[in-house]
Design a protein around this motif. Structure first.
Motif, PDB file in Angstrom:
ATOM      1  N   TYR A 109       0.842  -1.204   0.000  1.00  0.00           N
ATOM      2  CA  TYR A 109       0.000   0.000   0.000  1.00  0.00           C
ATOM      3  C   TYR A 109       0.874   1.249   0.000  1.00  0.00           C
ATOM      4  O   TYR A 109       0.548   2.236  -0.650  1.00  0.00           O
ATOM      5  N   GLN A 110       1.988   1.219   0.750  1.00  0.00           N
ATOM      6  CA  GLN A 110       2.810   2.408   0.913  1.00  0.00           C
ATOM      7  C   GLN A 110       4.220   1.980   1.274  1.00  0.00           C
ATOM      8  O   GLN A 110       4.416   0.887   1.831  1.00  0.00           O
ATOM      9  N   ASP A 111       5.207   2.804   0.963  1.00  0.00           N
ATOM     10  CA  ASP A 111       6.573   2.544   1.424  1.00  0.00           C
ATOM     11  C   ASP A 111       7.248   3.872   1.740  1.00  0.00           C
ATOM     12  O   ASP A 111       7.000   4.875   1.070  1.00  0.00           O
ATOM     13  N   GLN A 112       8.066   3.869   2.798  1.00  0.00           N
ATOM     14  CA  GLN A 112       8.681   5.119   3.256  1.00  0.00           C
ATOM     15  C   GLN A 112      10.075   4.829   3.798  1.00  0.00           C
ATOM     16  O   GLN A 112      10.239   3.890   4.583  1.00  0.00           O
ATOM     17  N   LEU A 113      11.019   5.650   3.384  1.00  0.00           N
ATOM     18  CA  LEU A 113      12.371   5.518   3.921  1.00  0.00           C
ATOM     19  C   LEU A 113      12.583   6.637   4.946  1.00  0.00           C
ATOM     20  O   LEU A 113      12.700   7.815   4.581  1.00  0.00           O
ATOM     21  N   PHE A 114      12.577   6.233   6.213  1.00  0.00           N
ATOM     22  CA  PHE A 114      12.779   7.202   7.299  1.00  0.00           C
ATOM     23  C   PHE A 114      14.284   7.425   7.438  1.00  0.00           C
ATOM     24  O   PHE A 114      15.023   6.480   7.719  1.00  0.00           O
ATOM     25  N   MET A 115      14.714   8.674   7.252  1.00  0.00           N
ATOM     26  CA  MET A 115      16.150   8.975   7.162  1.00  0.00           C
ATOM     27  C   MET A 115      16.784   9.266   8.521  1.00  0.00           C
ATOM     28  O   MET A 115      17.972   9.079   8.706  1.00  0.00           O
ATOM     29  N   LYS A 116      16.007   9.807   9.450  1.00  0.00           N
ATOM     30  CA  LYS A 116      16.475  10.160  10.813  1.00  0.00           C
ATOM     31  C   LYS A 116      17.932  10.632  10.769  1.00  0.00           C
ATOM     32  O   LYS A 116      18.856   9.953  11.265  1.00  0.00           O
ATOM     33  N   PRO A 117      18.155  11.811  10.187  1.00  0.00           N
ATOM     34  CA  PRO A 117      19.534  12.272  10.022  1.00  0.00           C
ATOM     35  C   PRO A 117      20.197  12.631  11.351  1.00  0.00           C
ATOM     36  O   PRO A 117      19.517  12.891  12.338  1.00  0.00           O
ATOM     37  N   PRO A 118      21.549  12.651  11.361  1.00  0.00           N
ATOM     38  CA  PRO A 118      22.279  12.961  12.594  1.00  0.00           C
ATOM     39  C   PRO A 118      21.884  14.314  13.164  1.00  0.00           C
ATOM     40  O   PRO A 118      21.692  15.265  12.403  1.00  0.00           O
TER      41      PRO A 118
END
Ligand SMILES: O=C(O)CCC(=O)C(=O)O
Length: 258
Positions: A109-118
């Motif tokens: 249904y959906q895809d997401q790349l959570f980056m959570k940068p420094p």
């Protein structure tokens, strides 16, 4: 790889399952490299991939080293047809586990790349994936696979689950806010941090309460979430219906997979 009966029972009881070594180090490397190419705009522009900059950076309150290090997330990579991320969404080791939890017929249904940068990676408050943005009936047939592309630790803002909370069903905005307030006050008991090496994954139910902290470290904490639904659910969202990705099994007339 597969999962044992005990692991399936644990998922239904607690609302999540943690599996290490879902990806090999080489597979992790391929995904990291692709994520960097997309974030730096090195591939032909794909207008269906949506990017979100960290809100405090956007407002000019915090500074990131470069554009890539300012990104909070990139969404719709597999659904936009990126071959590396679409292949991950269909990876047999992952599909086999989701099938054991939800049955043989699956749609992404959906895809997401959570980056959570420094340093600037912000908190994700307590929420349930369902109903936030997933329009399906019946609503409970949604499972997410969150795969770590970097080491995921307390310090860099790992995901945290509240075990058993999926059994509460859909909560109101006020109820979710009260869990968040308790978490921020340090008064929420029983949270399980999703501490993972790169290539490990957490599988979670659409109704489980989960959150992630700010990234206090100098290291990124990327995690790729693929959200699967059963292919026989009905789509109840705005029309026209978006394109979803068929992952496995049959399609059903009148359903999301039709
Ligand atoms: O990676 C995060 O910080 C949040 C992920 C999340 O909420 C999800 O995968 O559903």
């Amino acid at each position: 790889m597969g999962v044992t009966r005990a692991q399936i029972e644990q998922f239904h009881e607690q609302g999540f399952l943690i599996v290490e070594n879902v990806l090999t180090p080489d597979e992790v490397e391929v995904m990291r490299a692709r994520a960097e190419e997309i974030a730096r705009g090195e591939l032909p522009e794909n207008s269906r991939i949506r990017r979100q900059v960290e809100p405090a950076v956007e407002r000019g309150e915090q500074a990131a080293d470069d554009y890539e290090a300012s990104l909070r997330k990139m969404a719709g990579l597999a659904l936009a047809g990126d071959e590396v991320f679409a292949a991950h969404a269909r990876r047999p080791r992952i599909v086999e586990i989701i099938q054991a939890l939800m049955g043989p017929d699956l749609t992404l249904y959906q895809d997401q790349l959570f980056m959570k940068p420094p340093r600037v990676g912000s908190r994700q408050p307590y929420h349930q994936d369902q109903p936030a943005g997933f329009h399906i009936d019946p609503p409970e047939h949604l499972t997410t696979c969150w795969t770590a592309l970097d080491e995921s630790t307390e310090e860099n803002g790992c995901l945290r689950y509240l075990p058993g909370s999926h059994k509460l069903g859909p909560l109101t905005k006020e109820q979710r806010a009260s869990y968040e307030a308790r978490a921020l006050a340090g008064k929420l008991e029983g949270e399980v941090p999703l501490i993972l090496p790169p290539g490990g994954a957490g599988f979670h139910h659409g109704w489980i309460l989960h959150a992630s902290n700010v990234n206090l470290s100098n290291r990124r904490r990327r995690g790729y979430a693929t959200h699967y639904v059963r292919s026989d659910v009905r789509y109840t969202g705005p029309e026209p219906k978006r394109q979803f990705l068929r992952v496995s099994g049959q399609t059903f007339p009148g359903s999301i997979s039709a």
